[in-house]
Design a protein around this motif. Structure first.
Motif, PDB file in Angstrom:
ATOM      1  N   SER A  35     -39.396  14.472  73.419  1.00  0.00           N
ATOM      2  CA  SER A  35     -38.774  14.611  74.738  1.00  0.00           C
ATOM      3  C   SER A  35     -37.576  13.679  74.877  1.00  0.00           C
ATOM      4  O   SER A  35     -36.539  14.058  75.431  1.00  0.00           O
ATOM      5  CB  SER A  35     -39.800  14.313  75.841  1.00  0.00           C
ATOM      6  OG  SER A  35     -40.871  15.222  75.804  1.00  0.00           O
ATOM      7  N   PHE A  83     -43.706  12.250  73.032  1.00  0.00           N
ATOM      8  CA  PHE A  83     -42.762  11.506  73.862  1.00  0.00           C
ATOM      9  C   PHE A  83     -41.433  11.359  73.132  1.00  0.00           C
ATOM     10  O   PHE A  83     -40.354  11.513  73.724  1.00  0.00           O
ATOM     11  CB  PHE A  83     -43.312  10.125  74.221  1.00  0.00           C
ATOM     12  CG  PHE A  83     -42.343   9.313  75.057  1.00  0.00           C
ATOM     13  CD1 PHE A  83     -42.358   9.416  76.433  1.00  0.00           C
ATOM     14  CD2 PHE A  83     -41.406   8.485  74.452  1.00  0.00           C
ATOM     15  CE1 PHE A  83     -41.441   8.699  77.212  1.00  0.00           C
ATOM     16  CE2 PHE A  83     -40.489   7.773  75.208  1.00  0.00           C
ATOM     17  CZ  PHE A  83     -40.516   7.881  76.596  1.00  0.00           C
ATOM     18  N   LEU A 100     -39.598  15.120  80.459  1.00  0.00           N
ATOM     19  CA  LEU A 100     -41.042  14.854  80.424  1.00  0.00           C
ATOM     20  C   LEU A 100     -41.790  15.800  81.351  1.00  0.00           C
ATOM     21  O   LEU A 100     -42.876  16.295  81.022  1.00  0.00           O
ATOM     22  CB  LEU A 100     -41.327  13.395  80.819  1.00  0.00           C
ATOM     23  CG  LEU A 100     -40.965  12.328  79.796  1.00  0.00           C
ATOM     24  CD1 LEU A 100     -41.208  10.938  80.376  1.00  0.00           C
ATOM     25  CD2 LEU A 100     -41.773  12.498  78.511  1.00  0.00           C
TER      26      LEU A 100
END
Length: 538
Positions: free
Chosen positions: A418, A415, A477
């Motif tokens: 990203s 995450f 994402l």
């Protein structure tokens, strides 16, 4: 054999003499340091040799460690142990670094042949630090930035307390901001520092942010030899700490001049003799702060993270202080380790310390305390190589920090990648900090839409975000996680909502955590959510 026994007796006698003499000379810290340092270095050398020996017989060392962790009379052997004890739940948590252990002769005597991980780890740290930076063990040439309200947290070199110019009391204040400011002021007074140490990379990051925001006041305090009143600093404590300050107009003028030049390389400019910056925890969630420190404030200085801890247990040591990426040797004497290969299988079977493959990722399973058997540590490690037979690992992510509102499970590390990619598409923006929330925690305030993520970011170089910029993160994402894209296409996961918070919001959030833990990237408590929501500016 006789020579080795004589050498051991000599070390024991030297330890007793040095520590007893040090205890009898409280008014002579320099003499205490000169007596204790060579003895501790000899003990550290013995620890290093034992570690090298254990590294050639990993399976045997692990079986010995397991026998010490099991009750007397229990059937022996790792195979029987794994058959009788199913994989447990999550390990009990713990702060990085325990309380300062009592330093007395018998503790140091045990270091000559015992397996107490905190003492062994600190001795190995002192050995590695001195080998790489010979001046690093000079007395009162290490400053500490570390907060643990109510009780002191053990610094990396706690067996040699005369290393530190920072009083223990300064780190135990009820306020994190006050503790870091006081410790920073005392560190600024000592121009000839060789080592700057912080318990967490985020503590050093926040202390330097306080320097950039408040250097005029800090310079005035230095010039007057005064500790200004502030919230979270009791008046009685302020009086005791202020007695350690000496007025220095020259040092105050130097601080003003260097801070006026900007943040780049400020640490090296303020402390010209500094050799290394030590941070107790610098991987995982703390990596973001390390990257920021290397880019600006600590440019040109090595950042050394000496220890790997998980679930409150000390597990590994970094023997390579000058390497930029921290790698940790898992010590076979410190815990009984098992590993679950990633990705996880339906019927997981653990492998042992001598059965790992270089380049692969594993979930960590620990037996580190009697009665706490086969606990899932919630950490994923990558095997970077081997030192003799011992694996050298890099922490990758914390499983508890994965995002999931429909079972999609977006890992913490990916995450972050990203998010950094999305921020790179916003001209002039640089990511300072971030935290995520799953919409279920928001309750009715999240609206009637599908479950979704809410992300709170602090940026530099950008004061507002357009809707197109906000959408970039959701788009990244979807590109990076096909499962997330599928749920978004079906409408079972709603669009991500991105919020911009004001400067200092995350420092206040870390204070609200109440304990010195690595930054959580997914908030699970409503009070923390409400705090970060109150700082939103866009």
């Amino acid at each position: 054999m006789l020579v080795a026994l004589v050498a051991l007796v000599a070390v024991v006698v030297a330890v007793v003499v040095a520590v007893v003499a040090a205890a009898a000379l409280p008014a002579l810290p320099a003499l205490r340091h000169r007596l204790a340092r060579p003895v501790l270095r000899r003990a550290a050398g013995r620890c290093r040799r034992r570690l090298e020996l254990r590294g050639t017989e990993v399976r045997l060392s692990q079986e010995r460690r397991l026998r010490r962790l099991l009750p007397a009379g229990t059937a022996r052997g790792s195979e029987v142990f794994r058959e009788r004890h199913p994989l447990g739940q999550s390990c009990p948590g713990g702060a990085p670094g325990g309380q300062v252990p009592p330093l007395h002769p018998w503790a140091l005597l045990r270091s000559c042949w015992g397996t107490d991980p905190p003492l062994q780890g600190s001795l190995l740290y002192l050995d590695a630090l001195h080998a790489a930076f010979p001046r690093a063990l000079a007395p009162r040439r290490t400053a500490l930035l570390s907060w643990a309200p109510g009780h002191p947290r053990a610094p990396a070199g706690w067996p040699l307390p005369t290393l530190y110019c920072t009083p223990v009391e300064a780190g135990t204040l009820p306020s994190r901001a006050a503790a870091l400011r006081v410790q920073l002021l005392l560190a600024l007074q000592e121009r000839a520092l060789h080592v700057l140490e912080a318990g967490l990379a985020s503590e050093l990051h926040d202390a330097l942010a306080a320097l950039h925001a408040g250097w005029p006041e800090l310079a005035q305090d230095l010039a007057l030899g005064r500790l200004s009143p502030q919230p979270g600093l009791p008046e009685a404590v302020r009086g005791r700490l202020q007695a350690l300050l000496v007025p220095s107009a020259a040092r105050a003028a130097e601080l003003r001049a260097e801070c006026a030049r900007g943040p780049e390389g400020i640490v090296q400019r303020l402390w010209p003799q500094l050799e290394v910056v030590v941070v107790g925890t610098a991987h995982g969630a703390e990596q973001l702060y390390c990257d920021a420190l290397r880019r600006a404030d600590c440019r040109g200085l090595p950042l050394y993270c000496p220890f790997y801890r998980a679930a409150g247990a000390l597990l590994g040591v970094n023997l390579w202080p000058e390497e930029p990426a921290p790698r940790f040797l898992l010590c076979p004497d410190w815990a009984f380790y098992e590993f679950l290969p990633c990705p996880a299988k339906e019927e997981p079977q653990t492998v042992l310390l001598d059965e790992l493959w270089e380049g692969r990722e594993y979930g960590l399973v620990l037996t580190a305390q009697p009665g706490e058997y086969r606990c899932r540590a919630g950490e994923v490690l990558r095997v970077a190589g081997f030192h003799k037979q011992c694996p050298v690992v890099e922490p990758v992510r914390r499983e508890s920090q994965a995002l999931s509102v429909r079972g999609e499970s977006i890992p913490e590390d990916r995450f972050c990648q990203s998010l950094c990619r999305a921020v790179g598409m916003w001209p002039g923006a640089r990511l300072v900090d971030y935290v995520c929330v799953e919409s279920a925690l928001l309750g009715t305030s999240s609206g009637a839409g599908a479950p979704h993520y809410e992300v709170f970011v602090e940026l530099r170089g950008l004061r507002d975000l357009s809707e197109g910029q906000r959408y970039k993160l959701d788009q990244c994402l979807q590109e990076d996680f096909p499962i997330y894209k599928s749920f978004r296409f079906k409408g079972s996961i709603g669009p991500l909502r991105l919020h911009l918070v004001g400067a200092g919001a995350f420092a206040r959030l870390r204070e609200a955590l109440g304990t010195p833990l690595p930054m959580p990237r997914v908030l699970r408590e409503e009070k923390l959510l409400q705090l970060i929501q109150s700082t939103v500016i866009s």
